[in-house]
Design a protein around this motif. Structure first.
Motif, mmCIF file in Angstrom:
data_model
loop_
_atom_site.group_PDB
_atom_site.id
_atom_site.type_symbol
_atom_site.label_atom_id
_atom_site.label_comp_id
_atom_site.label_asym_id
_atom_site.label_seq_id
_atom_site.Cartn_x
_atom_site.Cartn_y
_atom_site.Cartn_z
ATOM 1 N N VAL A 21 0.829 -1.208 0.000
ATOM 2 C CA VAL A 21 0.000 0.000 0.000
ATOM 3 C C VAL A 21 0.864 1.259 0.000
ATOM 4 O O VAL A 21 0.598 2.210 -0.727
ATOM 5 N N GLY A 22 1.934 1.256 0.784
ATOM 6 C CA GLY A 22 2.783 2.441 0.901
ATOM 7 C C GLY A 22 3.631 2.739 -0.309
ATOM 8 O O GLY A 22 3.978 3.888 -0.569
ATOM 9 N N ASN A 23 3.975 1.721 -1.084
ATOM 10 C CA ASN A 23 4.886 1.916 -2.208
ATOM 11 C C ASN A 23 4.258 1.682 -3.576
ATOM 12 O O ASN A 23 4.946 1.753 -4.583
ATOM 13 N N ALA A 24 2.980 1.377 -3.607
ATOM 14 C CA ALA A 24 2.316 1.096 -4.882
ATOM 15 C C ALA A 24 2.198 2.370 -5.720
ATOM 16 O O ALA A 24 2.104 3.468 -5.190
ATOM 17 N N CYS A 25 2.201 2.192 -7.006
ATOM 18 C CA CYS A 25 2.124 3.331 -7.940
ATOM 19 C C CYS A 25 0.688 3.542 -8.395
ATOM 20 O O CYS A 25 0.361 3.339 -9.559
ATOM 21 N N TRP A 26 -0.184 3.906 -7.486
ATOM 22 C CA TRP A 26 -1.546 4.222 -7.873
ATOM 23 C C TRP A 26 -1.936 5.563 -7.278
ATOM 24 O O TRP A 26 -1.340 6.051 -6.346
ATOM 25 N N SER A 27 -2.950 6.100 -7.844
ATOM 26 C CA SER A 27 -3.468 7.377 -7.364
ATOM 27 C C SER A 27 -4.562 7.087 -6.343
ATOM 28 O O SER A 27 -5.599 6.515 -6.688
ATOM 29 N N ASP A 28 -4.347 7.478 -5.084
ATOM 30 C CA ASP A 28 -5.387 7.251 -4.097
ATOM 31 C C ASP A 28 -6.645 8.043 -4.449
ATOM 32 O O ASP A 28 -7.754 7.620 -4.157
ATOM 33 N N GLU A 29 -6.482 9.164 -5.128
ATOM 34 C CA GLU A 29 -7.648 9.940 -5.559
ATOM 35 C C GLU A 29 -8.492 9.130 -6.545
ATOM 36 O O GLU A 29 -9.716 9.096 -6.456
ATOM 37 N N LYS A 30 -7.832 8.432 -7.476
ATOM 38 C CA LYS A 30 -8.569 7.603 -8.438
ATOM 39 C C LYS A 30 -9.227 6.409 -7.768
ATOM 40 O O LYS A 30 -10.345 6.024 -8.106
ATOM 41 N N VAL A 31 -8.549 5.814 -6.791
ATOM 42 C CA VAL A 31 -9.129 4.687 -6.054
ATOM 43 C C VAL A 31 -10.369 5.154 -5.288
ATOM 44 O O VAL A 31 -11.421 4.503 -5.340
ATOM 45 N N LEU A 32 -10.280 6.288 -4.597
ATOM 46 C CA LEU A 32 -11.430 6.807 -3.854
ATOM 47 C C LEU A 32 -12.587 7.166 -4.793
ATOM 48 O O LEU A 32 -13.752 6.961 -4.456
ATOM 49 N N THR A 33 -12.272 7.676 -5.979
ATOM 50 C CA THR A 33 -13.305 7.992 -6.962
ATOM 51 C C THR A 33 -14.026 6.717 -7.395
ATOM 52 O O THR A 33 -15.256 6.672 -7.471
ATOM 53 N N CYS A 83 2.446 14.900 16.322
ATOM 54 C CA CYS A 83 1.486 14.086 15.593
ATOM 55 C C CYS A 83 1.370 14.557 14.149
ATOM 56 O O CYS A 83 1.848 15.631 13.785
ATOM 57 N N GLN A 84 0.756 13.720 13.339
ATOM 58 C CA GLN A 84 0.339 14.082 11.987
ATOM 59 C C GLN A 84 -1.161 14.315 12.063
ATOM 60 O O GLN A 84 -1.850 13.708 12.888
ATOM 61 N N VAL A 85 -1.683 15.154 11.176
ATOM 62 C CA VAL A 85 -3.115 15.408 11.131
ATOM 63 C C VAL A 85 -3.588 15.252 9.690
ATOM 64 O O VAL A 85 -2.993 15.813 8.769
ATOM 65 N N ARG A 103 -6.697 14.620 3.020
ATOM 66 C CA ARG A 103 -5.396 15.220 2.750
ATOM 67 C C ARG A 103 -4.636 15.344 4.063
ATOM 68 O O ARG A 103 -5.226 15.584 5.112
ATOM 69 N N LEU A 104 -3.348 15.203 3.975
ATOM 70 C CA LEU A 104 -2.494 15.403 5.128
ATOM 71 C C LEU A 104 -2.339 16.901 5.343
ATOM 72 O O LEU A 104 -2.056 17.645 4.402
ATOM 73 N N TYR A 105 -2.559 17.341 6.566
ATOM 74 C CA TYR A 105 -2.377 18.741 6.907
ATOM 75 C C TYR A 105 -0.893 18.999 7.122
ATOM 76 O O TYR A 105 -0.224 18.271 7.854
ATOM 77 N N LEU A 106 -0.365 20.019 6.454
ATOM 78 C CA LEU A 106 1.036 20.385 6.622
ATOM 79 C C LEU A 106 1.128 21.674 7.438
ATOM 80 O O LEU A 106 0.705 22.734 6.987
ATOM 81 N N PRO A 107 1.670 21.585 8.654
ATOM 82 C CA PRO A 107 1.844 22.788 9.473
ATOM 83 C C PRO A 107 2.790 23.775 8.801
ATOM 84 O O PRO A 107 3.581 23.415 7.913
ATOM 85 N N GLU A 108 2.732 25.012 9.220
ATOM 86 C CA GLU A 108 3.558 26.072 8.648
ATOM 87 C C GLU A 108 5.049 25.725 8.669
ATOM 88 O O GLU A 108 5.785 26.053 7.738
ATOM 89 N N ALA A 109 5.490 25.036 9.712
ATOM 90 C CA ALA A 109 6.911 24.647 9.796
ATOM 91 C C ALA A 109 7.305 23.776 8.604
ATOM 92 O O ALA A 109 8.452 23.817 8.152
ATOM 93 N N TRP A 110 6.365 23.017 8.077
ATOM 94 C CA TRP A 110 6.644 22.168 6.909
ATOM 95 C C TRP A 110 6.506 22.951 5.608
ATOM 96 O O TRP A 110 7.280 22.758 4.677
ATOM 97 N N THR A 111 5.511 23.815 5.507
ATOM 98 C CA THR A 111 5.296 24.531 4.254
ATOM 99 C C THR A 111 6.374 25.573 3.990
ATOM 100 O O THR A 111 6.669 25.887 2.853
ATOM 101 N N LYS A 112 6.977 26.112 5.055
ATOM 102 C CA LYS A 112 8.027 27.127 4.874
ATOM 103 C C LYS A 112 9.408 26.522 4.631
ATOM 104 O O LYS A 112 10.281 27.202 4.129
ATOM 105 N N ASP A 113 9.596 25.270 4.985
ATOM 106 C CA ASP A 113 10.888 24.609 4.815
ATOM 107 C C ASP A 113 10.833 23.710 3.574
ATOM 108 O O ASP A 113 10.585 22.516 3.665
ATOM 109 N N ARG A 114 11.057 24.298 2.420
ATOM 110 C CA ARG A 114 10.934 23.561 1.156
ATOM 111 C C ARG A 114 11.908 22.390 1.056
ATOM 112 O O ARG A 114 11.567 21.335 0.541
ATOM 113 N N ALA A 115 13.122 22.574 1.544
ATOM 114 C CA ALA A 115 14.123 21.495 1.478
ATOM 115 C C ALA A 115 13.647 20.290 2.282
ATOM 116 O O ALA A 115 13.760 19.151 1.831
#
Length: 152
Positions: A21-33, A83-85, A103-115
């Motif tokens: 599940v973690g490494n498969a090459c599918w679109s979870d959006e397409k599966v949910l659709t 935690c992750q949200v 969708r996974l919520y990305l806190p500001e600390a993640w969105t500002k640190d592009r690297a």
């Protein structure tokens, strides 16, 4: 599922399924659709969709390297913690509910640190909760709520 597909080696099968599940090459959006297209007619046999449910779910984490992990409010623990949200949208009627996107919520600390984001495979710069809500109506497909749902 692991116990059903490999009863003699459940632990190993569980690990194999997680890897798949973690490494498969599918679109979870397409599966949910696809799931929504298959399941929604069965749900609507018991009545029209009455609500869209927007909710967040937190996953306590020990480390800080998983994508989106940050010291933030963790509903599962009832306090601030690492935690992750994930934010999800489900549709429901009186008989059943169906998750249609998340969708996974990305806190500001993640969105500002592009690297940091690139190292962890983040494709988008931001995933804020309020902006996500306004775009989710398209994921509900043809399911229109009969009444307006409350969200928190």
């Amino acid at each position: 599922m692991a116990a059903r597909t490999a009863p003699a080696r459940t632990a190993a099968q569980h690990q194999s399924l997680l890897h798949f599940v973690g490494n498969a090459c599918w679109s979870d959006e397409k599966v949910l659709t696809k799931v929504r297209k298959m399941v929604l007619p069965a749900i609507e046999k018991d009545g029209p969709i009455e609500a869209w449910i927007i909710d967040d779910t937190s996953f306590p984490k020990q480390g800080k390297h998983s994508v989106g992990v940050h010291h933030q409010y963790c509903g599962q623990l009832g306090k601030q913690a690492n935690c992750q949200v994930a934010v999800s949208l489900s549709i429901a009627n009186h008989a059943a509910s169906l998750p249609v996107t998340y969708r996974l919520y990305l806190p500001e600390a993640w969105t500002k640190d592009r690297a940091r984001g690139r190292r962890r495979g983040c494709r988008r710069r931001s995933s804020s909760r309020p902006n996500r809500r306004s775009r989710w109506s398209r994921y509900a497909g043809r399911a229109k709520p009969a009444c307006r749902a409350a969200s928190h």
